[in-house]
Motif scaffolding. Structure first.
Motif, PDB file in Angstrom:
ATOM      1  N   SER A 105       0.780  -1.139  -0.037  1.00 56.59           N
ATOM      2  CA  SER A 105       0.039   0.037  -0.070  1.00 56.59           C
ATOM      3  C   SER A 105       0.861   1.442   0.206  1.00 56.59           C
ATOM      4  CB  SER A 105      -0.906   0.054   1.167  1.00 56.59           C
ATOM      5  OG  SER A 105      -1.730  -1.112   1.250  1.00 56.59           O
ATOM      6  N   MET A 106       1.957   1.283   0.878  1.00 55.40           N
ATOM      7  CA  MET A 106       2.954   2.354   0.714  1.00 55.40           C
ATOM      8  C   MET A 106       3.489   2.561  -0.591  1.00 55.40           C
ATOM      9  SD  MET A 106       4.255   1.557   4.641  1.00 55.40           S
ATOM     10  CE  MET A 106       5.835   3.275   4.369  1.00 55.40           C
ATOM     11  N   MET A 107       3.830   1.498  -1.106  1.00 60.19           N
ATOM     12  CA  MET A 107       4.570   1.372  -2.389  1.00 60.19           C
ATOM     13  C   MET A 107       3.601   2.008  -3.508  1.00 60.19           C
ATOM     14  SD  MET A 107       6.167  -2.352  -2.533  1.00 60.19           S
ATOM     15  CE  MET A 107       6.706  -2.355  -4.197  1.00 60.19           C
ATOM     16  N   LEU A 108       2.336   1.646  -3.449  1.00 61.86           N
ATOM     17  CA  LEU A 108       1.362   2.427  -4.452  1.00 61.86           C
ATOM     18  C   LEU A 108       1.121   3.877  -4.170  1.00 61.86           C
ATOM     19  CD1 LEU A 108      -1.464  -0.416  -4.234  1.00 61.86           C
ATOM     20  CD2 LEU A 108       0.008  -0.057  -6.245  1.00 61.86           C
ATOM     21  N   VAL A 109       1.267   4.326  -3.070  1.00 62.17           N
ATOM     22  CA  VAL A 109       0.995   5.704  -2.896  1.00 62.17           C
ATOM     23  C   VAL A 109       2.203   6.423  -3.258  1.00 62.17           C
ATOM     24  CG1 VAL A 109       0.653   7.226  -0.948  1.00 62.17           C
ATOM     25  CG2 VAL A 109      -0.944   5.269  -1.213  1.00 62.17           C
ATOM     26  N   SER A 110       3.379   6.022  -2.865  1.00 62.02           N
ATOM     27  CA  SER A 110       4.725   7.075  -3.003  1.00 62.02           C
ATOM     28  C   SER A 110       5.681   6.301  -4.055  1.00 62.02           C
ATOM     29  CB  SER A 110       5.315   6.914  -1.706  1.00 62.02           C
ATOM     30  OG  SER A 110       5.665   5.518  -1.060  1.00 62.02           O
ATOM     31  N   HIS A 111       5.316   5.734  -5.321  1.00 62.25           N
ATOM     32  CA  HIS A 111       6.069   5.336  -6.285  1.00 62.25           C
ATOM     33  C   HIS A 111       6.423   6.359  -7.088  1.00 62.25           C
ATOM     34  CE1 HIS A 111       2.379   4.217  -8.065  1.00 62.25           C
ATOM     35  NE2 HIS A 111       3.026   4.523  -9.215  1.00 62.25           N
ATOM     36  N   ALA A 112       7.756   6.144  -7.807  1.00 59.92           N
ATOM     37  CA  ALA A 112       8.103   6.955  -8.950  1.00 59.92           C
ATOM     38  C   ALA A 112       8.035   8.386  -8.874  1.00 59.92           C
ATOM     39  CB  ALA A 112       7.168   6.604 -10.324  1.00 59.92           C
ATOM     40  N   LEU A 113       8.364   8.921  -7.579  1.00 60.71           N
ATOM     41  CA  LEU A 113       8.200  10.475  -7.150  1.00 60.71           C
ATOM     42  C   LEU A 113       8.932  11.550  -8.122  1.00 60.71           C
ATOM     43  CD1 LEU A 113       8.296  10.023  -3.273  1.00 60.71           C
ATOM     44  CD2 LEU A 113       6.271  10.257  -4.588  1.00 60.71           C
ATOM     45  N   PRO A 114       9.973  11.086  -8.692  1.00 60.77           N
ATOM     46  CA  PRO A 114      10.634  12.177  -9.608  1.00 60.77           C
ATOM     47  C   PRO A 114      10.042  12.465 -10.726  1.00 60.77           C
ATOM     48  CG  PRO A 114      12.425  10.604  -8.554  1.00 60.77           C
ATOM     49  CD  PRO A 114      11.279  10.289  -8.185  1.00 60.77           C
ATOM     50  N   VAL A 115       9.560  11.389 -11.325  1.00 60.03           N
ATOM     51  CA  VAL A 115       8.749  11.469 -12.570  1.00 60.03           C
ATOM     52  C   VAL A 115       7.413  11.951 -12.402  1.00 60.03           C
ATOM     53  CG1 VAL A 115       7.840  10.232 -14.662  1.00 60.03           C
ATOM     54  CG2 VAL A 115      10.058   9.642 -13.783  1.00 60.03           C
ATOM     55  N   GLU A 116       6.791  11.374 -11.616  1.00 59.07           N
ATOM     56  CA  GLU A 116       5.150  11.819 -11.388  1.00 59.07           C
ATOM     57  C   GLU A 116       5.319  13.176 -10.446  1.00 59.07           C
ATOM     58  OE1 GLU A 116       3.095   8.550  -9.437  1.00 59.07           O
ATOM     59  OE2 GLU A 116       3.353   7.264 -11.505  1.00 59.07           O
ATOM     60  N   LEU A 132       4.683  16.123   0.486  1.00 57.84           N
ATOM     61  CA  LEU A 132       4.133  15.935   1.695  1.00 57.84           C
ATOM     62  C   LEU A 132       2.674  14.889   1.692  1.00 57.84           C
ATOM     63  CD1 LEU A 132       3.582  16.769   4.759  1.00 57.84           C
ATOM     64  CD2 LEU A 132       2.211  18.663   3.872  1.00 57.84           C
ATOM     65  N   VAL A 133       1.944  15.005   0.466  1.00 53.21           N
ATOM     66  CA  VAL A 133       0.871  14.304   0.384  1.00 53.21           C
ATOM     67  C   VAL A 133       1.184  12.620   0.149  1.00 53.21           C
ATOM     68  CG1 VAL A 133      -1.009  13.525  -1.253  1.00 53.21           C
ATOM     69  CG2 VAL A 133      -0.678  16.064  -0.474  1.00 53.21           C
ATOM     70  N   ARG A 134       2.309  12.364  -0.567  1.00 53.02           N
ATOM     71  CA  ARG A 134       2.690  11.086  -1.225  1.00 53.02           C
ATOM     72  C   ARG A 134       3.367  10.303   0.040  1.00 53.02           C
ATOM     73  NH1 ARG A 134       2.960  10.183  -7.534  1.00 53.02           N
ATOM     74  NH2 ARG A 134       2.765   8.134  -6.606  1.00 53.02           N
TER      75      ARG A 134
END
Length: 317
Positions: A105-116, A132-134
């Motif tokens: 669940s944590m992976m789904l919320v906070s993945h690929a942060l530089p791109v997204e 902050l959100v992710r």
């Protein structure tokens, strides 16, 4: 086929092609630099340092410290790479279904942060708000799920890894080829989306979809004009739907508030089909990776919608 009809179809095809290329070019200008930054960070060993910083936070969500490297990997890269990293630990770190569900669940919320995160910035949402959100949202969701599963004593059986991807070879050539394939796939998806949206508009389905979604969106504080961007992001994800999301944000039809709330909702609950099925292979349970994640996303957006956004969202460019 009548000549006038042929000319009309040709004109429509040219217009569709030009519109698709415009959306794709907008997305390329955001994604390519972000992908290069991600690779540079990986080569510089930033992932290991971030994992060391994140290790203590694993105790907050009931996971072994070693899972910090999995979370760090997914933040900087993508789900596929993080799953490969997790698979290498699975033999040494026997996790329960509850723990894997928390991690997934944590992976789904906070993945690929530089791109997204770069895509979100192009829509007008500031970096600090996205992080902050992710990142914060992933920790809160993980902690809540851990408390729920531990308190109820459910999903405590050992998790079964249903798929073990081959580890990447790490060569620059393979990485470059993978990115080209990704960008090519995104272009195909954009053309298909633009075609579908035109068809739905012509058939009146788009108007019906807006009418059906309007009560739900209104409940969480989002106006119906944001329905297209919301549906695209929730079903396809931020990377695939990014070009269209940027176009919607810059079209003038959405307010700064709409953009921020939609991007918050998508940051916490995007790509509910592909990504959910992917982490399901880790042995996670749908109660956390789908239902709890969606409920959490809706709750957070509803709460944020009750507060003035002030500097959280920058003007869309």
């Amino acid at each position: 086929m009548p000549r006038n009809l042929t000319q009309t179809l040709a004109a429509q095809a040219r217009e569709l092609g030009a519109e698709s290329l415009s959306v794709y070019w907008t997305l390329l200008k955001v994604m390519v630099p972000a992908l290069l930054v991600v690779k540079a960070l990986e080569l510089a060993g930033v992932t290991g340092g971030l994992a060391w910083l994140l290790s203590p936070s694993m105790q907050l969500v009931g996971l072994p410290d070693a899972m910090g490297i999995v979370w760090a990997t997914v933040m900087l890269t993508n789900l596929y790479t993080a799953i490969a990293v997790y698979a290498s630990f699975a033999a040494q770190e026997a996790l329960t279904v509850a723990q894997v569900t928390v991690l997934a669940s944590m992976m789904l919320v906070s993945h690929a942060l530089p791109v997204e995160g770069a895509i979100a910035r192009a829509t007008g949402v500031r970096w600090h708000a996205t992080l902050l959100v992710r990142v914060g949202g992933a920790l809160v969701l993980g902690a809540l799920l851990n408390l729920l599963y531990t308190g109820l004593g459910v999903l405590q059986q050992p998790a079964v890894l249903r798929w073990q991807p081959a580890p990447p070879d790490g060569s620059l050539a393979t990485w470059a080829l993978d990115q080209l394939q990704l960008l090519g796939t995104i272009f195909v998806v954009i053309v298909a989306l633009m075609t579908l949206l035109r068809l739905l508009r012509a058939l009146g389905v788009e108007r019906l979809m807006h009418a059906l979604l309007a009560p739900v969106l209104r409940l969480i504080g989002i106006r119906r004009e944001a329905a297209n961007a919301t549906v695209i992001g929730i079903t396809l994800g931020i990377s695939f739907g990014g070009g269209l999301l940027i176009r919607e944000a810059r079209s003038g039809r959405l307010t700064r508030r709409d953009v921020f709330l939609v991007m918050t909702l998508l940051g916490l609950g995007h790509s509910v089909i592909e990504d959910t099925l992917l982490v399901l292979l880790l042995g996670a349970d749908l109660s956390g990776i789908l239902w709890a994640r969606l409920a959490f996303a809706l709750l957070v957006v509803t709460l944020i919608a009750r507060w003035p956004l002030r500097r959280a969202a920058a003007p869309a460019r």
